[in-house]
Enzyme design. Structure first.
Site, PDB file in Angstrom:
ATOM      1  N   ASP A  11      -7.748   5.045  -2.851  1.00 18.61           N
ATOM      2  CA  ASP A  11      -6.609   4.145  -3.053  1.00 18.61           C
ATOM      3  C   ASP A  11      -7.098   2.921  -3.819  1.00 18.61           C
ATOM      4  OD1 ASP A  11      -3.910   3.188  -2.763  1.00 18.61           O
ATOM      5  OD2 ASP A  11      -4.611   1.810  -1.225  1.00 18.61           O
ATOM      6  N   SER A  12      -6.161   2.207  -4.403  1.00 19.71           N
ATOM      7  CA  SER A  12      -6.517   0.954  -5.073  1.00 19.71           C
ATOM      8  C   SER A  12      -7.093  -0.042  -4.065  1.00 19.71           C
ATOM      9  CB  SER A  12      -5.269   0.353  -5.721  1.00 19.71           C
ATOM     10  OG  SER A  12      -4.285   0.133  -4.730  1.00 19.71           O
ATOM     11  N   TYR A  43      -2.926  -2.158  -8.235  1.00 21.79           N
ATOM     12  CA  TYR A  43      -2.732  -1.355  -9.445  1.00 21.79           C
ATOM     13  C   TYR A  43      -1.264  -1.409  -9.909  1.00 21.79           C
ATOM     14  CZ  TYR A  43      -7.215   1.319  -9.286  1.00 21.79           C
ATOM     15  OH  TYR A  43      -8.520   1.728  -9.324  1.00 21.79           O
ATOM     16  N   GLY A  44      -0.360  -1.715  -8.965  1.00 20.34           N
ATOM     17  CA  GLY A  44       1.094  -1.594  -9.213  1.00 20.34           C
ATOM     18  C   GLY A  44       1.566  -2.203 -10.524  1.00 20.34           C
ATOM     19  N   CYS A  74      -2.665   7.167  -3.232  1.00 23.81           N
ATOM     20  CA  CYS A  74      -2.079   5.990  -3.880  1.00 23.81           C
ATOM     21  C   CYS A  74      -0.972   6.505  -4.790  1.00 23.81           C
ATOM     22  CB  CYS A  74      -3.159   5.280  -4.696  1.00 23.81           C
ATOM     23  SG  CYS A  74      -2.554   3.910  -5.698  1.00 23.81           S
ATOM     24  N   GLU A 159      -2.378  -6.982   1.169  1.00 19.57           N
ATOM     25  CA  GLU A 159      -3.809  -7.098   0.827  1.00 19.57           C
ATOM     26  C   GLU A 159      -4.362  -8.467   1.247  1.00 19.57           C
ATOM     27  OE1 GLU A 159      -6.210  -5.021  -1.191  1.00 19.57           O
ATOM     28  OE2 GLU A 159      -4.920  -3.396  -0.549  1.00 19.57           O
ATOM     29  N   CYS A 193       4.721   3.915  -1.086  1.00 25.53           N
ATOM     30  CA  CYS A 193       3.486   3.183  -1.354  1.00 25.53           C
ATOM     31  C   CYS A 193       2.705   3.236  -0.052  1.00 25.53           C
ATOM     32  CB  CYS A 193       3.774   1.735  -1.738  1.00 25.53           C
ATOM     33  SG  CYS A 193       2.281   0.720  -1.814  1.00 25.53           S
ATOM     34  N   THR A 194       1.452   3.609  -0.141  1.00 27.10           N
ATOM     35  CA  THR A 194       0.694   3.868   1.092  1.00 27.10           C
ATOM     36  C   THR A 194       0.331   2.584   1.839  1.00 27.10           C
ATOM     37  OG1 THR A 194      -1.342   4.003  -0.236  1.00 27.10           O
ATOM     38  CG2 THR A 194      -0.204   6.068   0.268  1.00 27.10           C
ATOM     39  N   HIS A 195       0.622   1.435   1.242  1.00 23.98           N
ATOM     40  CA  HIS A 195       0.443   0.166   1.967  1.00 23.98           C
ATOM     41  C   HIS A 195       1.604  -0.106   2.933  1.00 23.98           C
ATOM     42  CE1 HIS A 195      -2.585  -0.742  -1.056  1.00 23.98           C
ATOM     43  NE2 HIS A 195      -2.865  -1.883  -0.459  1.00 23.98           N
TER      44      HIS A 195
HETATM   45  N1  DGL Z   1      -1.165   2.025  -2.054  1.00 27.09           N
HETATM   46  C1  DGL Z   1      -0.835   1.964  -3.452  1.00 27.09           C
HETATM   47  C2  DGL Z   1       0.366   2.876  -3.717  1.00 27.09           C
HETATM   48  O1  DGL Z   1       0.625   3.778  -2.920  1.00 27.09           O
HETATM   49  C3  DGL Z   1      -0.696   0.524  -3.831  1.00 27.09           C
HETATM   50  C4  DGL Z   1      -0.705   0.301  -5.255  1.00 27.09           C
HETATM   51  C5  DGL Z   1      -1.190  -1.015  -5.752  1.00 27.09           C
HETATM   52  O2  DGL Z   1      -2.407  -1.224  -5.754  1.00 27.09           O
HETATM   53  O3  DGL Z   1      -0.346  -1.788  -6.204  1.00 27.09           O
HETATM   54  O4  DGL Z   1       1.043   2.773  -4.717  1.00 27.09           O
END
Ligand code: DGL
Length: 277
Positions: A11-12, A43-44, A74, A159, A193-195
């Site tokens: 993941d990012s 990364y978004g 991600c 984050e 989004c996995t966050h």
């Molecule tokens: N967990 C990432 C996703 O599922 C987050 C992306 C990010 O870094 O913005 O998109």
């Protein structure tokens, strides 16, 4: 099988830990390596080219660690980099190694959850702009209407450990309101989004009581179980000592302090310098 050939989970930042937690729950026998590219998260908002370049660099790192299978846990990387890596880069590498994402397993089942056939997607700006969800859902569930809402403030809040604050309440409420303004018939919201599972309580609080809210961890884990059953040649390549290792491109202290929130138990990470590969 090598003595040490784990499944790579990427993941990012920290979000992929919410997916890894469910994968390890369902498949505890395998070895795993997690890499969070925290130094370059989020990364978004980044361009396709940048997300692709960063993700490919991380995939190459996993391959150097002898991972036969890498899961991009991600959505942003799955949306912006996975297809190019699968179609252009993997064939050139000719290693028999595989990279899978989180969008396909989710879109294969999402239509089963909605009665109104209207689903809402909460995701990063990058995932929304890629149109990956509407395009993929249309393949598996033609006729389902998909409404997307970009939530650019949520990953930075998470984050930076600000997701319990009033600021997080403000943005969650706004994004749910903006999504439901697009269609009041939405009965299923996917946290794409996995966050976002870290914000599940607040997302429930600001959604109608009967809304189905899906996070991806269990869905992706179930899909991996199925994939490994269908691909015994891959299953046999993965080492099985039940070990989990964690790497970050940023501070290990920050990673360890923060990761427990996502993973449920404490972790002890190592630093990796991707530029020095
Ligand atoms: N967990 C990432 C996703 O599922 C987050 C992306 C990010 O870094 O913005 O998109």
């Amino acid at each position: 099988m090598n003595a040490n050939s784990p499944i790579g989970i990427f993941d990012s930042g920290y979000g992929g830990l919410t997916v890894m937690k469910e994968i390890v729950k369902q498949l505890p026998q395998y070895d795993y390596i997690y890499l969070g590219d925290n130094a370059r998260a989020p990364y978004g908002p980044r361009s396709f080219e940048t997300v692709y370049r960063y993700t490919l660099q991380c995939v190459q790192w996993f391959f150097k660690q002898d991972c036969p299978l890498v899961i991009l846990a991600c959505n942003t990387a799955s949306a912006k980099a996975l297809r190019t890596i699968q179609q252009n880069d993997l064939p050139k590498m000719d290693t028999g190694k595989r990279v899978l994402g989180v969008i396909r397993p989710t879109t294969e089942v999402i239509g089963n959850y909605s009665s109104s056939k209207q689903v809402g997607i909460l995701a990063t700006s990058g995932t929304v702009t890629s149109q990956s969800y509407p395009i993929e859902i249309e393949k598996f569930f033609p006729g389902i209407e998909v409404y997307q809402q970009a939530c650019p403030m949520l990953v930075p809040l998470i984050e930076n450990n600000e997701h319990h604050t009033k600021g997080a309440d403000f943005f969650v409420k706004k994004y749910i309101h903006d999504l439901l303004a697009k269609s009041p018939m939405i009965d299923t919201i996917l946290l794409a989004c996995t966050h976002y599972p870290l914000l599940m309580d607040k997302i429930k609080e600001y959604s109608p009581a009967d809304m189905t809210i899906l996070s991806q961890g269990e869905i992706v884990a179930a899909s991996l179980v199925d994939y490994l059953q269908r691909h015994p040649e891959m299953e046999q390549r993965i080492s099985k000592k039940g070990l989990q290792r964690f790497y970050t491109t940023d501070s290990t202290e920050d990673f360890d302090n923060h990761a427990a929130l996502f993973y449920g138990t404490g972790v002890s990470s190592k630093h990796v310098d991707l530029e020095a590969q």
